[in-house]
Design a protein around this motif. Structure first.
Motif, mmCIF file in Angstrom:
data_model
loop_
_atom_site.group_PDB
_atom_site.id
_atom_site.type_symbol
_atom_site.label_atom_id
_atom_site.label_comp_id
_atom_site.label_asym_id
_atom_site.label_seq_id
_atom_site.Cartn_x
_atom_site.Cartn_y
_atom_site.Cartn_z
ATOM 1 N N ALA A 26 -4.578 -22.736 6.391
ATOM 2 C CA ALA A 26 -3.609 -23.143 5.374
ATOM 3 C C ALA A 26 -4.004 -22.675 3.977
ATOM 4 O O ALA A 26 -3.138 -22.428 3.131
ATOM 5 C CB ALA A 26 -3.446 -24.662 5.389
ATOM 6 N N VAL A 27 -5.303 -22.565 3.720
ATOM 7 C CA VAL A 27 -5.772 -22.216 2.361
ATOM 8 C C VAL A 27 -6.487 -20.875 2.320
ATOM 9 O O VAL A 27 -7.107 -20.535 1.320
ATOM 10 C CB VAL A 27 -6.714 -23.321 1.824
ATOM 11 C CG1 VAL A 27 -5.982 -24.652 1.719
ATOM 12 C CG2 VAL A 27 -7.969 -23.452 2.692
ATOM 13 N N GLU A 28 -6.392 -20.108 3.413
ATOM 14 C CA GLU A 28 -7.182 -18.885 3.555
ATOM 15 C C GLU A 28 -7.015 -17.924 2.388
ATOM 16 O O GLU A 28 -7.978 -17.319 1.921
ATOM 17 C CB GLU A 28 -6.804 -18.178 4.863
ATOM 18 C CG GLU A 28 -7.632 -16.939 5.135
ATOM 19 C CD GLU A 28 -7.257 -16.294 6.458
ATOM 20 O OE1 GLU A 28 -7.963 -15.353 6.865
ATOM 21 O OE2 GLU A 28 -6.260 -16.720 7.081
ATOM 22 N N ARG A 29 -5.804 -17.774 1.891
ATOM 23 C CA ARG A 29 -5.539 -16.794 0.830
ATOM 24 C C ARG A 29 -5.372 -17.442 -0.535
ATOM 25 O O ARG A 29 -4.758 -16.869 -1.430
ATOM 26 C CB ARG A 29 -4.272 -15.993 1.167
ATOM 27 C CG ARG A 29 -4.371 -15.205 2.452
ATOM 28 C CD ARG A 29 -3.181 -14.292 2.631
ATOM 29 N NE ARG A 29 -3.301 -13.478 3.834
ATOM 30 C CZ ARG A 29 -2.499 -12.455 4.122
ATOM 31 N NH1 ARG A 29 -1.526 -12.127 3.276
ATOM 32 N NH2 ARG A 29 -2.662 -11.758 5.221
ATOM 33 N N THR A 30 -5.916 -18.641 -0.704
ATOM 34 C CA THR A 30 -5.789 -19.345 -1.975
ATOM 35 C C THR A 30 -7.160 -19.562 -2.609
ATOM 36 O O THR A 30 -8.198 -19.401 -1.961
ATOM 37 C CB THR A 30 -5.114 -20.714 -1.788
ATOM 38 O OG1 THR A 30 -6.016 -21.599 -1.118
ATOM 39 C CG2 THR A 30 -3.849 -20.582 -0.946
ATOM 40 N N GLN A 31 -7.135 -19.968 -3.862
ATOM 41 C CA GLN A 31 -8.372 -20.217 -4.594
ATOM 42 C C GLN A 31 -9.090 -21.472 -4.110
ATOM 43 O O GLN A 31 -10.246 -21.714 -4.476
ATOM 44 C CB GLN A 31 -8.069 -20.367 -6.084
ATOM 45 C CG GLN A 31 -7.250 -21.614 -6.416
ATOM 46 C CD GLN A 31 -6.688 -21.587 -7.810
ATOM 47 O OE1 GLN A 31 -5.876 -20.728 -8.149
ATOM 48 N NE2 GLN A 31 -7.131 -22.511 -8.640
ATOM 49 N N TRP A 32 -8.417 -22.282 -3.280
ATOM 50 C CA TRP A 32 -8.998 -23.552 -2.825
ATOM 51 C C TRP A 32 -9.809 -23.389 -1.547
ATOM 52 O O TRP A 32 -10.332 -24.364 -1.027
ATOM 53 C CB TRP A 32 -7.883 -24.576 -2.614
ATOM 54 C CG TRP A 32 -6.932 -24.659 -3.761
ATOM 55 C CD1 TRP A 32 -5.617 -24.284 -3.762
ATOM 56 C CD2 TRP A 32 -7.216 -25.128 -5.081
ATOM 57 N NE1 TRP A 32 -5.064 -24.492 -5.001
ATOM 58 C CE2 TRP A 32 -6.016 -25.010 -5.839
ATOM 59 C CE3 TRP A 32 -8.359 -25.640 -5.703
ATOM 60 C CZ2 TRP A 32 -5.949 -25.368 -7.179
ATOM 61 C CZ3 TRP A 32 -8.288 -25.991 -7.044
ATOM 62 C CH2 TRP A 32 -7.101 -25.859 -7.760
ATOM 63 N N PRO A 41 -15.038 -12.967 -0.580
ATOM 64 C CA PRO A 41 -14.580 -12.076 -1.659
ATOM 65 C C PRO A 41 -14.615 -10.596 -1.294
ATOM 66 O O PRO A 41 -14.006 -9.776 -1.980
ATOM 67 C CB PRO A 41 -15.567 -12.375 -2.791
ATOM 68 C CG PRO A 41 -16.807 -12.823 -2.094
ATOM 69 C CD PRO A 41 -16.324 -13.582 -0.892
ATOM 70 N N PHE A 42 -15.327 -10.260 -0.209
ATOM 71 C CA PHE A 42 -15.465 -8.855 0.188
ATOM 72 C C PHE A 42 -14.413 -8.423 1.218
ATOM 73 O O PHE A 42 -14.421 -7.293 1.666
ATOM 74 C CB PHE A 42 -16.856 -8.611 0.774
ATOM 75 C CG PHE A 42 -17.977 -8.907 -0.184
ATOM 76 C CD1 PHE A 42 -18.291 -8.015 -1.199
ATOM 77 C CD2 PHE A 42 -18.708 -10.070 -0.080
ATOM 78 C CE1 PHE A 42 -19.313 -8.278 -2.090
ATOM 79 C CE2 PHE A 42 -19.745 -10.352 -0.961
ATOM 80 C CZ PHE A 42 -20.046 -9.451 -1.971
ATOM 81 N N GLN A 43 -13.541 -9.349 1.582
ATOM 82 C CA GLN A 43 -12.571 -9.055 2.627
ATOM 83 C C GLN A 43 -11.155 -9.308 2.113
ATOM 84 O O GLN A 43 -10.662 -10.426 2.131
ATOM 85 C CB GLN A 43 -12.848 -9.923 3.864
ATOM 86 C CG GLN A 43 -12.058 -9.517 5.088
ATOM 87 C CD GLN A 43 -12.578 -10.218 6.338
ATOM 88 O OE1 GLN A 43 -13.773 -10.422 6.483
ATOM 89 N NE2 GLN A 43 -11.676 -10.581 7.217
ATOM 90 N N ILE A 44 -10.503 -8.251 1.656
ATOM 91 C CA ILE A 44 -9.148 -8.373 1.123
ATOM 92 C C ILE A 44 -8.158 -8.506 2.283
ATOM 93 O O ILE A 44 -8.177 -7.685 3.206
ATOM 94 C CB ILE A 44 -8.786 -7.145 0.272
ATOM 95 C CG1 ILE A 44 -9.796 -6.962 -0.871
ATOM 96 C CG2 ILE A 44 -7.377 -7.274 -0.294
ATOM 97 C CD1 ILE A 44 -9.562 -5.728 -1.701
ATOM 98 N N PRO A 45 -7.312 -9.527 2.258
ATOM 99 C CA PRO A 45 -6.317 -9.692 3.334
ATOM 100 C C PRO A 45 -5.377 -8.491 3.417
ATOM 101 O O PRO A 45 -5.147 -7.794 2.426
ATOM 102 C CB PRO A 45 -5.560 -10.962 2.922
ATOM 103 C CG PRO A 45 -6.491 -11.676 2.001
ATOM 104 C CD PRO A 45 -7.259 -10.618 1.282
ATOM 105 N N ASN A 46 -4.832 -8.269 4.585
ATOM 106 C CA ASN A 46 -3.888 -7.169 4.778
ATOM 107 C C ASN A 46 -2.654 -7.342 3.890
ATOM 108 O O ASN A 46 -2.167 -8.458 3.679
ATOM 109 C CB ASN A 46 -3.446 -7.097 6.245
ATOM 110 C CG ASN A 46 -4.604 -6.730 7.157
ATOM 111 O OD1 ASN A 46 -5.520 -6.008 6.753
ATOM 112 N ND2 ASN A 46 -4.566 -7.220 8.389
#
Length: 239
Positions: A182-188, A194-199
């Motif tokens: 639920a929070v994978e791509r959020t600041q929370w 930080p080394f793995q940019i989402p697709n």
């Protein structure tokens, strides 16, 4: 040129204080957590290579974050109880405000030691798996590690029992893992990599999220530590 005796005595006293506090903090059991952390790291690293997983900085970060959390777990969760078992709490509370200095120094020593161990683990990963900037890797890993360590310290001053704090932290860890999607791509996201940019994610936006995440974790560390130190004022609840 002769050394100043006062400086020499101060260094000797500092070394003795560091050695004594480390003995109290880790109570002779930390070596087992260190070995377990290294064993977990090697196991998952071998599994990744065996399954021909993609190797990158993000992979190394993912492999090191759990061993790092395992390293911080014992000293932060059982620190207060170790003081109690060593009959140090009564002495600490007998000296006004000294307990703050003791635990601030201890937390600093714990975090420095964990950072050095993470540097070592990062170096091993850089040699065996994928070349990374070991200093940057260790620095980024310290955010979630210190955040959870500070949270554990705070709860240890509330619960005042190592086993009770350990159970609570395990439950919190499970809850954070469940909420991961639920929070994978959020600041929370406490475990944000930080080394793995989402697709299909803009790099500039991602860097902004990483920066906000580090601010969130940094503020959390300070709040947890200050609240834990505030709880140490309540002498009657500890002795």
């Amino acid at each position: 040129m002769k050394r100043n005796p006062d400086i020499k005595n101060s260094l000797i006293n500092l070394a003795r204080m560091v050695r004594y506090n480390l003995k109290i903090i880790f109570a002779g059991r930390f070596i087992w957590f260190l070995l377990a952390a290294f064993a977990f790291f090697l196991f998952f690293a071998i599994q990744t290579v065996w399954n021909r997983g993609v190797l990158s900085e993000g992979t190394v970060y993912s492999l090191l974050i759990f061993p790092g959390i395992l390293l911080i777990f014992y000293p932060s969760v059982f620190g207060i109880q170790n003081d109690d078992d060593a009959r140090m709490l009564e002495i600490l509370f007998g000296i006004p405000n000294y307990r703050y200095k003791v635990w601030l120094v201890r937390l600093l020593m714990i975090y420095i030691l964990i950072f050095l161990i993470i540097l070592l683990f990062s170096g091993v990963a850089s040699i065996l798996l994928y070349k990374v900037d070991i200093t940057e890797m260790a620095y980024q890993l310290m955010y979630p590690i210190v955040f959870l360590g500070s949270l554990s310290f705070m709860f240890s001053t509330i619960i005042k029992n190592g086993n009770g704090t350990a159970v609570l932290m395990v439950l919190i860890g499970v809850a954070l893992i469940i909420l991961q999607d639920a929070v994978e791509r959020t600041q929370w996201n406490v475990f944000l990599n930080p080394f793995q940019i989402p697709n299909n994610f803009n790099e500039i936006i991602w860097q902004g999220i990483v920066t906000k995440n580090r601010i969130f974790l940094g503020v959390g560390m300070v709040v947890f530590i200050l609240y834990g130190l505030f709880n140490l004022q309540k002498r009657e609840k500890f002795v």
